[in-house]
Design a protein around this motif. Structure first.
Motif, PDB file in Angstrom:
ATOM      1  N   UNK B  15       0.759  -1.444  -0.266  1.00 27.21           N
ATOM      2  CA  UNK B  15       0.096   0.186   0.055  1.00 27.21           C
ATOM      3  C   UNK B  15       0.938   0.956  -0.143  1.00 27.21           C
ATOM      4  N   UNK B  17       1.034   3.258   1.836  1.00 29.00           N
ATOM      5  CA  UNK B  17       1.316   3.890   3.722  1.00 29.00           C
ATOM      6  C   UNK B  17       2.331   3.155   3.990  1.00 29.00           C
ATOM      7  N   UNK B  67      -1.679   0.346  -3.479  1.00 23.61           N
ATOM      8  CA  UNK B  67      -2.947   0.102  -3.315  1.00 23.61           C
ATOM      9  C   UNK B  67      -3.942   1.245  -2.672  1.00 23.61           C
ATOM     10  N   UNK B  68      -4.199   1.430  -2.285  1.00 29.45           N
ATOM     11  CA  UNK B  68      -4.721   1.873  -0.823  1.00 29.45           C
ATOM     12  C   UNK B  68      -4.575   4.051  -1.191  1.00 29.45           C
ATOM     13  N   UNK B  69      -4.244   4.889   0.188  1.00 22.21           N
ATOM     14  CA  UNK B  69      -4.449   6.211  -0.436  1.00 22.21           C
ATOM     15  C   UNK B  69      -4.025   6.191  -2.092  1.00 22.21           C
ATOM     16  N   UNK B  70      -4.991   7.353  -2.044  1.00 23.73           N
ATOM     17  CA  UNK B  70      -4.211   7.782  -3.603  1.00 23.73           C
ATOM     18  C   UNK B  70      -2.802   8.699  -3.864  1.00 23.73           C
ATOM     19  N   UNK B  91      -1.807  -1.283  -8.416  1.00 25.87           N
ATOM     20  CA  UNK B  91      -3.191   0.377  -8.747  1.00 25.87           C
ATOM     21  C   UNK B  91      -3.482   0.762  -9.367  1.00 25.87           C
TER      22      UNK B  91
END
Ligand code: SF4
Lengths: 431, 168
Positions: B15, B17, B67-70, B91
């Motif tokens: 991710x 993160x 993946x995850x936050x933009x 992603x």
């Protein structure tokens, strides 16, 4: 060939009578949202104009929304200075859809946009936040973009080179059992599809369970569509959408739902029957690591978190207050609650939920992203376990890569707050 | 074909993160983000900061990288070190951000490697010169080629704007 909702929206927004999956279009944008990362958008926006001899000019300030939520009130001089710069830009450009740090009209972007009536069915909504998918709950096509892409949209007024995505139809049938809600449905679905199961796809929600669901619940569903990799989630607008927009969001103009054609082509259909669904939980460290709560019941929890753009609305706080009223948060755990917006905070005050939660021992924080992204408040210690109604449990998500985060519904979180261990809310209170 | 060394190997679902932890998100300017690339992978981050990872080095990962936050910092941080990412898949938002900022991504389903392996990266194929395995490359979305060719979204949009004002 018939069109799905998103195909219809993209056709309208790009001035075509129809579009097919894979077509490349440049849809006009109806609403472009940013939060504190507007600081980067402004930087990239100005960079576009360098050396052109053109004055940096927003295509339409009335279609730009900026909401401070990720770090409110500012946690550092750096953030405060970014926010100050953004305020300056907002002032110079006359951006009216600006939500500063305030107790009345502030809050999390994905709650502020719907409750302010900024999102209408059929709209194209982009946001510099991956959970922009939320706004599909109102029948809009809403997707996340990066800051540079937003800067390009600020300049051009449309997204460039968008491929029309394929749509997966999700049929949700049955009546939700007690203590089982929209969060359990979407956790179950993400577990079923996998973290990348819907990448470059749209999830279009149908079925009697969706028709019976409030807009709040639909926001929870669409919010987490991105956790299956989806470009967007969308609930075709209906009577409930119109009710929400008129009664709760103060929309005065006529609302026109966009619905799919009967013969719309879906890539596939996924059926979910919720009648026998158990409360769900996503275990560390991926959102698709989903099981029934009963499988991990009994595990000690150090911090319970209720709030966020996923589950920080009034009905979520009502569920939590209902379980905690007249009881106490276990002495071995701590509980943080952060409403999704200032408006919800006020409503929760008036309904007595805040008092119920505070008396039980919860800390009720200001509206904003708070502990969800772990930069601001509510950090976890090494080896600690959090149980949270937020939407992500990646390693480090709540600020400490040496901690574990489990994701659940407000009912599971509140029931677990009473016991201090992960608890199935259907069992809670039974001997 | 260009040959490059693998400097970091990661699994599926990495991710943003992990690539750029949220607590550094107040840092936004692309020039300032590279210091926090993979900040929680202490050893690798220290190497990056010490300048011990040559430009063009490769990070290999599994499916759904980014993946995850933009957050675009996850891309500018890697771009700042001129890393290339070879992964099973990416992603969506990360992929688009990478194209927009000119970070080199290679989608090679099933790719595996160990740290220290040498990869030959071609247009249609990645060859792990150390293990001898070959992996087909899936090309990036055709719709985005124009942005790649322009060198990123900033020059691309600039061109479009200038085209517009010339047409007036
Ligand atoms: S509450 Fe969490 S998921 Fe929602 S916008 Fe804020 S940081 Fe993102």
């Amino acid at each position: 060939m018939g069109m799905t909702v998103v195909q219809k929206i993209l056709a309208r927004a790009s001035g075509r009578s129809e579009v097919a999956v894979g077509d490349v279009v440049e849809p006009a944008v109806d609403l472009a949202m940013s939060h504190e990362n507007a600081a980067l958008v402004i930087n990239q926006f100005q960079a576009i104009y360098e050396g052109t001899g053109l004055e940096p000019t927003l295509w339409d300030a009335a279609r730009i929304a900026i909401v401070f939520d990720h770090r409110v009130p500012a946690e550092s001089p750096k953030t405060a200075t970014n926010q100050k710069r953004i305020r300056g830009f907002v002032g110079i450009n006359g951006i009216a859809k600006f939500h500063d740090i305030r107790g009345d009209r502030g809050g999390i972007c994905h709650q502020i946009l719907p409750e302010s009536g900024y999102v209408l069915p059929g709209a194209v909504v982009v946001g510099t936040d991956s959970h922009t998918t939320s706004h599909g709950a109102l029948g809009a096509f809403a997707f996340g973009v990066g800051a540079t892409e937003m800067a390009s949209i600020w300049a051009l007024g449309h997204a460039v080179n968008v491929e029309v995505p394929a749509t997966i139809k999700v049929n949700v049938s049955g009546v939700l059992p007690p203590m089982v809600g929209p969060k359990d449905v979407i956790l179950h679905l993400v577990g079923k599809l996998g973290a990348a199961g819907a990448t470059f796809r749209v999830l279009e929600f149908h079925g009697d369970a969706i028709r019976a669901m409030s807009t709040s619940g639909r926001l929870t569903l669409c919010n987490m569509a991105v956790e299956a990799g989806a470009t967007s989630g969308i609930v075709p607008a209906d009577a409930e959408t119109i009710r929400y927009l008129k009664e709760e969001a103060g929309v005065l103009e006529a609302v026109h739902p966009v619905v799919p054609d009967r013969d719309a082509a879906y890539e596939r259909t996924v059926d979910v029957d919720v009648s026998a669904l158990a409360p769900q939980i996503a275990c560390p460290h991926t959102v698709d690591n989903v099981r029934p709560v009963s499988e991990v019941a009994g595990r000690h929890v150090d911090q319970i978190v209720i709030g966020s753009c996923t589950n920080g609305r009034l009905d979520d706080l009502a569920v939590a207050a209902g379980i905690l009223k007249g009881r106490k948060v276990a002495s071995t755990t701590r509980m943080l609650v952060f409403p999704a917006s200032g408006r919800i905070y006020q409503q929760a005050l008036e309904a007595g939920y805040v008092a119920d939660l505070v008396r039980a021992g919860a800390v009720v924080m200001n509206a904003g992203c708070g502990p969800c992204l772990g930069v601001h408040e509510g950090a976890l210690g090494d080896g600690e376990v959090a149980l949270s109604t937020t939407n992500r449990n990646f390693k480090g998500r709540m600020g400490n890569p040496a901690s574990d985060v489990y994701l659940c519904s407000p009912a599971v979180a509140a029931a677990s707050a009473v016991t201090g261990v992960i608890t199935d809310p259907r069992q809670e209170g039974k001997p | 074909m260009s040959a490059a060394s693998v400097v970091l190997v990661l699994g599926d679902d990495v991710s943003t993160d992990v690539i750029y932890p949220g607590r550094y998100m107040a840092t936004v300017l692309p020039a300032e983000t590279p210091q926090y690339a993979f900040a929680d992978l202490g050893v690798f981050n220290a190497k990056l900061k010490a300048g011990a990872v040559p430009a063009g080095s490769v990070v290999v990962a599994g499916k759904n990288f980014g993946c995850g936050s933009s957050r675009e910092q996850a891309v500018s941080a890697l771009k700042g070190h001129e890393l290339a990412i070879v992964a099973g898949s990416f992603a969506r938002i990360f992929l688009q951000n990478a194209i927009n900022l000119g970070l080199r991504l290679i989608e090679a389903p099933g790719v595996t490697a160990a740290e220290g392996d040498e990869l030959a990266i071609g247009v249609t194929e990645v060859v792990n010169l150390t293990s001898g395995r070959r992996y087909a490359v899936r090309s990036l979305p055709a719709a985005r080629q124009a942005i790649i060719e322009a060198g990123g979204l900033i020059p691309y949009t600039r061109k479009r704007l200038l085209g517009r004002s010339a047409a007036r």
